[in-house]
Enzyme design. Structure first.
Site, PDB file in Angstrom:
ATOM      1  CD  GLU A   1      23.227  35.818  61.421  1.00 47.99           C
ATOM      2  OE1 GLU A   1      24.405  36.134  61.656  1.00 47.99           O
ATOM      3  OE2 GLU A   1      22.427  36.546  60.782  1.00 47.99           O
TER       4      GLU A   1
ATOM      5  CB  CYS B   1      31.616  35.281  53.337  1.00 42.70           C
ATOM      6  SG  CYS B   1      32.557  34.077  52.404  1.00 42.70           S
TER       7      CYS B   1
ATOM      8  CB  CYS C   1      33.088  35.366  49.086  1.00 41.63           C
ATOM      9  SG  CYS C   1      33.429  36.579  50.346  1.00 41.63           S
TER      10      CYS C   1
ATOM     11  CE  LYS D   1      33.390  36.944  44.284  1.00 43.29           C
ATOM     12  NZ  LYS D   1      33.877  38.054  45.037  1.00 43.29           N
TER      13      LYS D   1
ATOM     14  CE1 TYR E   1      30.426  28.466  56.441  1.00 40.20           C
ATOM     15  CE2 TYR E   1      30.567  29.980  58.286  1.00 40.20           C
ATOM     16  CZ  TYR E   1      31.045  29.515  57.083  1.00 40.20           C
ATOM     17  OH  TYR E   1      32.165  30.105  56.533  1.00 40.20           O
TER      18      TYR E   1
ATOM     19  CE1 TYR F   1      38.355  42.818  46.792  1.00 41.14           C
ATOM     20  CE2 TYR F   1      38.413  45.003  47.767  1.00 41.14           C
ATOM     21  CZ  TYR F   1      38.978  43.748  47.607  1.00 41.14           C
ATOM     22  OH  TYR F   1      40.130  43.436  48.246  1.00 41.14           O
ATOM     23  CB  ILE F   2      30.403  45.032  45.093  1.00 43.75           C
ATOM     24  CG1 ILE F   2      30.811  44.322  46.390  1.00 43.75           C
ATOM     25  CG2 ILE F   2      29.018  44.601  44.632  1.00 43.75           C
ATOM     26  CD1 ILE F   2      29.899  44.565  47.576  1.00 43.75           C
TER      27      ILE F   2
ATOM     28  CD  GLU G   1      34.539  40.672  43.015  1.00 46.05           C
ATOM     29  OE1 GLU G   1      35.654  40.291  43.339  1.00 46.05           O
ATOM     30  OE2 GLU G   1      33.525  40.450  43.709  1.00 46.05           O
TER      31      GLU G   1
ATOM     32  NE  ARG H   1      38.931  56.201  46.406  1.00 41.90           N
ATOM     33  CZ  ARG H   1      38.951  56.160  47.731  1.00 41.90           C
ATOM     34  NH1 ARG H   1      40.060  56.335  48.394  1.00 41.90           N
ATOM     35  NH2 ARG H   1      37.817  55.941  48.399  1.00 41.90           N
TER      36      ARG H   1
ATOM     37  CG  ASP I   1      33.112  42.996  56.554  1.00 44.62           C
ATOM     38  OD1 ASP I   1      34.288  42.568  56.617  1.00 44.62           O
ATOM     39  OD2 ASP I   1      32.375  42.819  55.562  1.00 44.62           O
TER      40      ASP I   1
ATOM     41  CB  ALA J   1      41.421  37.118  44.230  1.00 46.21           C
TER      42      ALA J   1
ATOM     43  CG  HIS K   1      57.892  25.612  29.761  1.00 47.43           C
ATOM     44  ND1 HIS K   1      57.690  26.920  29.357  1.00 47.43           N
ATOM     45  CD2 HIS K   1      58.035  24.878  28.631  1.00 47.43           C
ATOM     46  CE1 HIS K   1      57.708  26.957  28.036  1.00 47.43           C
ATOM     47  NE2 HIS K   1      57.908  25.747  27.572  1.00 47.43           N
TER      48      HIS K   1
ATOM     49  CD  GLU L   1      57.019  29.309  31.509  1.00 48.37           C
ATOM     50  OE1 GLU L   1      58.190  28.915  31.528  1.00 48.37           O
ATOM     51  OE2 GLU L   1      56.156  28.847  30.745  1.00 48.37           O
TER      52      GLU L   1
HETATM   53  P1  NDP Z   1      34.206  49.575  47.980  1.00 47.99           P
HETATM   54  O1  NDP Z   1      34.508  50.419  49.144  1.00 47.99           O
HETATM   55  O2  NDP Z   1      35.226  48.633  47.443  1.00 47.99           O
HETATM   56  O3  NDP Z   1      33.764  50.510  46.762  1.00 47.99           O
HETATM   57  C1  NDP Z   1      32.750  51.442  46.877  1.00 47.99           C
HETATM   58  C2  NDP Z   1      32.713  52.204  45.576  1.00 47.99           C
HETATM   59  O4  NDP Z   1      31.601  53.084  45.576  1.00 47.99           O
HETATM   60  C3  NDP Z   1      33.944  53.066  45.358  1.00 47.99           C
HETATM   61  O5  NDP Z   1      34.262  53.050  44.009  1.00 47.99           O
HETATM   62  C4  NDP Z   1      33.470  54.443  45.815  1.00 47.99           C
HETATM   63  O6  NDP Z   1      34.142  55.500  45.195  1.00 47.99           O
HETATM   64  C5  NDP Z   1      32.040  54.416  45.353  1.00 47.99           C
HETATM   65  N1  NDP Z   1      31.188  55.307  46.125  1.00 47.99           N
HETATM   66  C6  NDP Z   1      31.095  55.391  47.474  1.00 47.99           C
HETATM   67  N2  NDP Z   1      30.173  56.308  47.830  1.00 47.99           N
HETATM   68  C7  NDP Z   1      29.678  56.814  46.679  1.00 47.99           C
HETATM   69  C8  NDP Z   1      28.712  57.784  46.379  1.00 47.99           C
HETATM   70  N3  NDP Z   1      28.072  58.457  47.327  1.00 47.99           N
HETATM   71  N4  NDP Z   1      28.459  58.069  45.080  1.00 47.99           N
HETATM   72  C9  NDP Z   1      29.114  57.415  44.095  1.00 47.99           C
HETATM   73  N5  NDP Z   1      30.048  56.466  44.316  1.00 47.99           N
HETATM   74  C10 NDP Z   1      30.317  56.173  45.594  1.00 47.99           C
HETATM   75  O7  NDP Z   1      32.854  48.847  48.345  1.00 47.99           O
HETATM   76  P2  NDP Z   1      32.095  47.642  47.708  1.00 47.99           P
HETATM   77  O8  NDP Z   1      30.666  47.935  48.008  1.00 47.99           O
HETATM   78  O9  NDP Z   1      32.478  47.406  46.293  1.00 47.99           O
HETATM   79  O10 NDP Z   1      32.612  46.401  48.555  1.00 47.99           O
HETATM   80  C11 NDP Z   1      32.526  46.435  49.980  1.00 47.99           C
HETATM   81  C12 NDP Z   1      33.629  45.634  50.601  1.00 47.99           C
HETATM   82  O11 NDP Z   1      33.382  44.265  50.392  1.00 47.99           O
HETATM   83  C13 NDP Z   1      34.990  45.912  50.019  1.00 47.99           C
HETATM   84  O12 NDP Z   1      35.665  46.879  50.767  1.00 47.99           O
HETATM   85  C14 NDP Z   1      35.684  44.587  50.077  1.00 47.99           C
HETATM   86  O13 NDP Z   1      36.511  44.577  51.203  1.00 47.99           O
HETATM   87  C15 NDP Z   1      34.593  43.569  50.236  1.00 47.99           C
HETATM   88  N6  NDP Z   1      34.536  42.726  49.031  1.00 47.99           N
HETATM   89  C16 NDP Z   1      35.574  41.902  48.741  1.00 47.99           C
HETATM   90  C17 NDP Z   1      35.550  41.124  47.609  1.00 47.99           C
HETATM   91  C18 NDP Z   1      36.705  40.235  47.280  1.00 47.99           C
HETATM   92  O14 NDP Z   1      37.491  39.927  48.159  1.00 47.99           O
HETATM   93  N7  NDP Z   1      36.867  39.834  46.024  1.00 47.99           N
HETATM   94  C19 NDP Z   1      34.410  41.144  46.695  1.00 47.99           C
HETATM   95  C20 NDP Z   1      33.387  42.057  47.090  1.00 47.99           C
HETATM   96  C21 NDP Z   1      33.463  42.799  48.213  1.00 47.99           C
HETATM   97  P3  NDP Z   1      35.554  56.053  45.724  1.00 47.99           P
HETATM   98  O15 NDP Z   1      36.590  55.073  45.283  1.00 47.99           O
HETATM   99  O16 NDP Z   1      35.669  57.364  45.063  1.00 47.99           O
HETATM  100  O17 NDP Z   1      35.429  56.156  47.210  1.00 47.99           O
END
Ligand code: NDP
Length: 451
Positions: A34, A42, A47, A50, A98, A177-178, A181, A204, A302, A340, A434, A439
């Site tokens: 590593e 994570c 995670c 966060k 870890y 997501y990010i 959040e 999306r 990933d 989530a 309840h 519920e």
């Molecule tokens: P995501 O893929 O979820 O979202 C990326 C966002 O950036 C989308 O809204 C996308 O738009 C937008 N985007 C991408 N390229 C461009 C660009 N060139 N210009 C403007 N907007 C852009 O990625 P995240 O970075 O938020 O998270 C990465 C991964 O980490 C996630 O896929 C998720 O699996 C994981 N994660 C999970 C969490 C959880 O379990 N709670 C928390 C945080 C991360 P569009 O939708 O139009 O493509």
């Protein structure tokens, strides 16, 4: 041929660590390298930190409503520096755990970067080269920031966890997501948040009724969330960062966070030199057993860009071990993954969205939208949304989606039900707990519509 290791893992995140430990516990010789801190995205900058920040932020809502329950709290202050310090202590504790667990399991750990040299050789930055019967790529991904005039001023989710001060004004780019959040977390902590998303609604791919509900709630909580907008240019000025937006307007903020997706970390890993073709975004292409086109090389997590979630990487790692070291071919399951999203309000979701469910035949859509009891005294109008999607013919529950307090905890058990193939009558036959919000999941009698 005699190998130095039965398995060499590149990457000490969730997937790699699980696979290394399980393989070593089976009595095989395992090495793991590593290059950064043990625990991966994570634990170190994903995670776990966060969720700690989320807890901190979520208090603000409780403080707000507490007066209607008789509390008198004056002189509320928040200390970002203290939060980050406490978070750092916890992350270091987990990192050690870890590392120690790997060592206890008998894994030989190398704190350096590794690269694949041949189908059975890994070369470490330290200069050492080891042979291995199998190689597991578990290097994860890194935040990707699009290139435009001034994009170098953006920070990513890597840096947001270590800010020295809490920004007063932030622009968050993205609707995933990010972005969502962190918009919620920082808004709850008092930062003025502007979030720009290039699409029509956030998150999306998730159920649009739920994401629209959450988008409205995020705005009602104070986030300036704007759609169909992109950043064109960022310049550094005395007052902060001047951001030019695609609609011709501009705004000045203290910080710009680009949460625009993540890219698999396959650069300079040696895979292409071995003749492995990478996927569209640089991901390692694997089959259902996480095996690449080179039979001795596998990849999980990933870096394969399948479902980029910690528990999925862990499952992929475990399935790989069963397949390769226990001789029981086991596919990593990628359907009905409960997940989530720690927006405020939070989302818990499992199974198909309404649009996806419709493709399997007519769907009975059960929707409950209500003000939870905790909001009644304070007059807070925010509602919880619960949605159950049932295939009309088979009566099987295809999806459960919840937006509101406790959604992340509730969805784990809904996931069990879906995994077991529950039908709507199984929900109906379950006695309600309840008085809870949960519920509602077992008391929705009539569908709101058939879709
Ligand atoms: P995501 O893929 O979820 O979202 C990326 C966002 O950036 C989308 O809204 C996308 O738009 C937008 N985007 C991408 N390229 C461009 C660009 N060139 N210009 C403007 N907007 C852009 O990625 P995240 O970075 O938020 O998270 C990465 C991964 O980490 C996630 O896929 C998720 O699996 C994981 N994660 C999970 C969490 C959880 O379990 N709670 C928390 C945080 C991360 P569009 O939708 O139009 O493509």
């Amino acid at each position: 041929m005699e190998f130095d290791f039965d398995l060499f893992v590149i990457g000490g995140g969730s997937g790699g660590v699980r696979a290394a430990r399980l393989t070593s516990e089976l009595g095989f010789k395992v090495g793991l390298c590593e290059e950064y801190r043990m625990g991966g995205t994570c634990v170190i900058r994903g995670c776990v930190p966060k969720k700690l920040l989320y807890y901190a932020s979520d208090f603000s809502k409780s403080f707000e409503t507490s007066s209607s329950f008789g509390w008198n709290i004056s002189d509320l202050t928040f200390n970002w520096e203290k939060l980050i310090k406490s978070k750092d202590i916890e992350i270091s504790r987990l990192e050690k755990i870890y590392h120690n667990n790997l060592v206890k399991a008998g894994v030989k750990v190398f704190n350096t970067r590794g690269e694949v040299k041949t189908k059975h050789t890994v070369q470490l930055n330290s200069g050492e080269t080891f042979s291995a019967r199998n190689i597991l790529i578990a290097v994860g991904g890194y935040p990707s920031i699009p290139n435009y005039d001034g994009s170098q001023y953006c920070i990513s989710s890597n840096e947001v966890f270590d800010l020295k001060v809490l920004p007063e004004r932030i622009l968050i780019i993205g609707g995933g997501y990010i972005a969502c959040e962190f918009a919620s977390i920082l808004n709850g902590l008092g930062t003025k948040v502007l979030q720009l998303y290039r699409g029509r609604s956030i998150l999306r791919g998730f159920d649009s009724e739920v994401t629209n509900h959450v988008a409205q709630a995020m705005m009602a909580r104070g986030i300036d969330l704007q759609f169909n907008k992109e950043v064109k240019k960022i310049s550094k000025t005395e007052a902060g960062f001047l951001v030019t937006i695609s609609d011709g307007t501009s705004v000045t903020v203290d910080l710009v966070l680009s949460a625009t997706g993540r890219t698999p970390a396959t650069k300079d890993l040696g895979l292409e030199k071995l003749g492995l073709t990478l996927g569209e975004v640089g991901e390692v292409l694997v089959n259902e057993y996480s095996q690449t086109a080179i039979p001795s090389i596998f990849a999980v997590g990933d870096v394969t860009n399948r479902a980029n979630l910690t528990p999925v990487a862990i499952r992929e790692g475990a399935a790989f071990v069963r397949t390769v070291f226990e001789g029981k071919p086991t596919e990593a399951i990628h359907s009905s993954i409960p997940t989530a999203i720690f927006t405020q309000p939070e989302i818990g979701t499992v199974g198909l969205t309404e649009d996806e469910a419709k493709t399997k035949g007519p769907v009975e859509v059960f929707v409950a939208k209500f003000r939870p009891m905790s909001n009644v005294l304070s007059g807070n109008s925010e509602q919880i949304l619960m949605k159950i999607l049932v295939n009309q013919e088979s009566q099987k529950v295809l999806g459960v989606h919840i937006a509101g307090a406790g959604a992340s905890e509730m969805i784990q058990l809904a996931g069990v039900a879906i995994q077991m193939g529950a039908r709507k009558e199984d929900f109906d036959n379950t006695i309600a707990v309840h008085p809870t919000a949960a519920e509602e999941l077992v008391t929705m009698k009539l569908p709101s519509r058939v879709s």
